[in-house]
Design a protein around this motif. Structure first.
Motif, PDB file in Angstrom:
ATOM      1  N   LYS A 115     -15.866  -5.614  -8.788  1.00  0.00           N
ATOM      2  CA  LYS A 115     -15.706  -6.393  -7.548  1.00  0.00           C
ATOM      3  C   LYS A 115     -17.069  -6.804  -6.988  1.00  0.00           C
ATOM      4  O   LYS A 115     -17.260  -7.939  -6.536  1.00  0.00           O
ATOM      5  CB  LYS A 115     -14.951  -5.568  -6.503  1.00  0.00           C
ATOM      6  N   ASN A 170      -7.346  -5.412   1.130  1.00  0.00           N
ATOM      7  CA  ASN A 170      -8.694  -5.770   0.685  1.00  0.00           C
ATOM      8  C   ASN A 170      -8.890  -7.276   0.709  1.00  0.00           C
ATOM      9  O   ASN A 170      -9.976  -7.769   1.022  1.00  0.00           O
ATOM     10  CB  ASN A 170      -8.932  -5.246  -0.731  1.00  0.00           C
ATOM     11  N   ASP A 186      -6.983  -7.287  -6.428  1.00  0.00           N
ATOM     12  CA  ASP A 186      -7.475  -5.924  -6.179  1.00  0.00           C
ATOM     13  C   ASP A 186      -6.406  -5.093  -5.477  1.00  0.00           C
ATOM     14  O   ASP A 186      -6.210  -3.915  -5.788  1.00  0.00           O
ATOM     15  CB  ASP A 186      -8.753  -5.984  -5.342  1.00  0.00           C
ATOM     16  N   ASP A 187      -5.704  -5.696  -4.513  1.00  0.00           N
ATOM     17  CA  ASP A 187      -4.634  -4.989  -3.811  1.00  0.00           C
ATOM     18  C   ASP A 187      -3.504  -4.588  -4.763  1.00  0.00           C
ATOM     19  O   ASP A 187      -2.871  -3.546  -4.585  1.00  0.00           O
ATOM     20  CB  ASP A 187      -4.071  -5.861  -2.681  1.00  0.00           C
ATOM     21  N   LYS A 188      -3.266  -5.438  -5.777  1.00  0.00           N
ATOM     22  CA  LYS A 188      -2.174  -5.165  -6.707  1.00  0.00           C
ATOM     23  C   LYS A 188      -2.600  -4.230  -7.839  1.00  0.00           C
ATOM     24  O   LYS A 188      -1.862  -3.339  -8.237  1.00  0.00           O
ATOM     25  CB  LYS A 188      -1.647  -6.481  -7.303  1.00  0.00           C
ATOM     26  N   LYS A 189      -3.823  -4.414  -8.359  1.00  0.00           N
ATOM     27  CA  LYS A 189      -4.232  -3.712  -9.573  1.00  0.00           C
ATOM     28  C   LYS A 189      -5.366  -2.708  -9.369  1.00  0.00           C
ATOM     29  O   LYS A 189      -5.697  -1.961 -10.283  1.00  0.00           O
ATOM     30  CB  LYS A 189      -4.666  -4.732 -10.633  1.00  0.00           C
ATOM     31  N   ASN A 190      -5.992  -2.708  -8.184  1.00  0.00           N
ATOM     32  CA  ASN A 190      -7.086  -1.777  -7.876  1.00  0.00           C
ATOM     33  C   ASN A 190      -8.267  -1.962  -8.835  1.00  0.00           C
ATOM     34  O   ASN A 190      -8.518  -1.131  -9.720  1.00  0.00           O
ATOM     35  CB  ASN A 190      -6.592  -0.334  -7.921  1.00  0.00           C
ATOM     36  N   ASN A 228     -12.043  -2.200 -10.427  1.00  0.00           N
ATOM     37  CA  ASN A 228     -13.211  -1.329 -10.419  1.00  0.00           C
ATOM     38  C   ASN A 228     -14.203  -1.798  -9.363  1.00  0.00           C
ATOM     39  O   ASN A 228     -14.468  -3.003  -9.234  1.00  0.00           O
ATOM     40  CB  ASN A 228     -13.861  -1.340 -11.804  1.00  0.00           C
ATOM     41  N   ASP A 244       0.872  -1.172   0.000  1.00  0.00           N
ATOM     42  CA  ASP A 244       0.000   0.000   0.000  1.00  0.00           C
ATOM     43  C   ASP A 244       0.912   1.225   0.000  1.00  0.00           C
ATOM     44  O   ASP A 244       1.670   1.449   0.947  1.00  0.00           O
ATOM     45  CB  ASP A 244      -0.898  -0.004   1.246  1.00  0.00           C
TER      46      ASP A 244
END
Length: 338
Positions: free
Chosen positions: A109, A216, A99-103, A105, A29
């Protein structure tokens, strides 16, 4: 006892090598000086540590004869129920890691969570909420054909509420610790809960000074698991009442509800990040350590007071206290600014 000892050894090895694990997975993060005010990149592996221990339980279920029958059958009923829960929660965990790596949408999700939850319920009918019983007024509501939709909604609400509630160090971790202690003392899930409490304690120790975050992935995975356990016990044991479940989940849920209403009123995306969370107001009025203590106390207070005053009114009292708390914090912050 041997399994507990093995779990402790496993988690100590993880603690000693958490930096290497972080470098291997490359999940961090990064500060942005706006919402993420930490001074350096922080590993997002708290959830992964907890998941490793859940995988540890799964291995014992698969390869050790009678392990399931001795330790888990009284609650999960069938081994296939536990295996299906493990598989779907693993997919949710991996989605969270991505999600933590690429964020990802937010709407994507949301859709993935709906699909995964739907498949779990199709394979595990035992997880569909059949009825909601309010013990304090001796009244039961049957879900009939709408049970699957209500169940999916309950999963989504708690997963999103938990993820949004993860704001400062020692906010989400101790909250989950509190819930798993309830599972031990009320549901008698001794070994299962203990094997997950050990990594939760490890996470809290590392999270205390911001060495790791739950991510996340961890928020999704643990909240999904917690939701499943609450629903199973609701359907088969009812050792934890509907009122108690609501009160346990009340603070993350109410904070999410307030944020959604505020963002919609401001014509914003309800999933858009901001600095309007309860913890943001806390740390603007108090230092971080005091805020951590206050947040933990307001997490456990509704459930604890219900043990003394078993009434449906506790739900309305909790709502009123939350609104009052928000008003007091907001007004104090505004006066300090002026």
């Amino acid at each position: 006892m041997i399994l507990i000892l093995l779990s402790i050894i496993l988690n100590l090895l993880i603690v000693l090598n958490y930096k290497k694990i972080s470098e291997l997975l490359d999940i961090y993060d990064y500060p942005d000086k706006i919402r993420k005010i930490h001074s350096k990149k922080i590993p997002l592996i708290g959830g992964i540590i907890i998941y490793i221990n859940f995988f540890f339980i799964f291995i014992f279920v698969i390869f050790i004869p009678d392990f399931f029958d001795t330790n888990l059958k009284s609650f999960f009923i069938k081994k296939s129920n536990f295996i299906n829960l493990f598989l779907i929660s693993s997919l949710i965990m991996f989605m969270g890691i991505y999600d933590d790596k690429k964020n990802l949408n937010a709407y994507l999700k949301f859709l993935i969570l709906i699909i995964l939850t739907f498949f779990l319920l199709k394979f595990n009918n035992d997880l569909i909420i059949q009825s909601i019983f309010f013990s304090s007024i001796n009244y039961e509501i049957y879900t009939h054909d709408y049970g699957i939709y209500l169940t999916i909604l309950c999963f989504l609400l708690f997963i999103n509420a938990s993820n949004m509630y993860d704001g400062i160090n020692l906010q989400l971790g101790p909250y989950f610790v509190f819930i798993f202690f309830i599972f031990i003392f009320r549901l008698e899930l001794y070994l299962f809960s203990s094997l997950l409490l050990i990594p939760l304690f490890i996470f809290c120790c590392l999270n205390y000074n911001g060495k790791i975050f739950i991510g996340n992935s961890g928020a999704y995975f643990v909240s999904f698991l917690v939701s499943s356990i609450f629903i199973i016990q609701n359907n088969f044991t009812s050792k934890i009442s509907t009122e108690e479940i609501f009160l346990i989940m009340s603070m993350p849920g109410l904070d999410m509800l307030r944020l959604f209403i505020y963002r919609i009123f401001k014509k914003k995306n309800p999933f858009s990040p901001d600095k309007k969370h309860l913890h943001h107001y806390m740390i603007k009025n108090f230092n971080t350590r005091i805020s951590q203590v206050y947040i933990f106390l307001i997490n456990i207070a509704p459930f604890c007071f219900y043990q003394l005053y078993e009434s449906l009114n506790m739900i309305f009292i909790t709502l009123a206290v939350y609104i009052l708390l928000y008003i007091l914090l907001f007004n104090k912050k505004t006066k300090d600014v002026n």
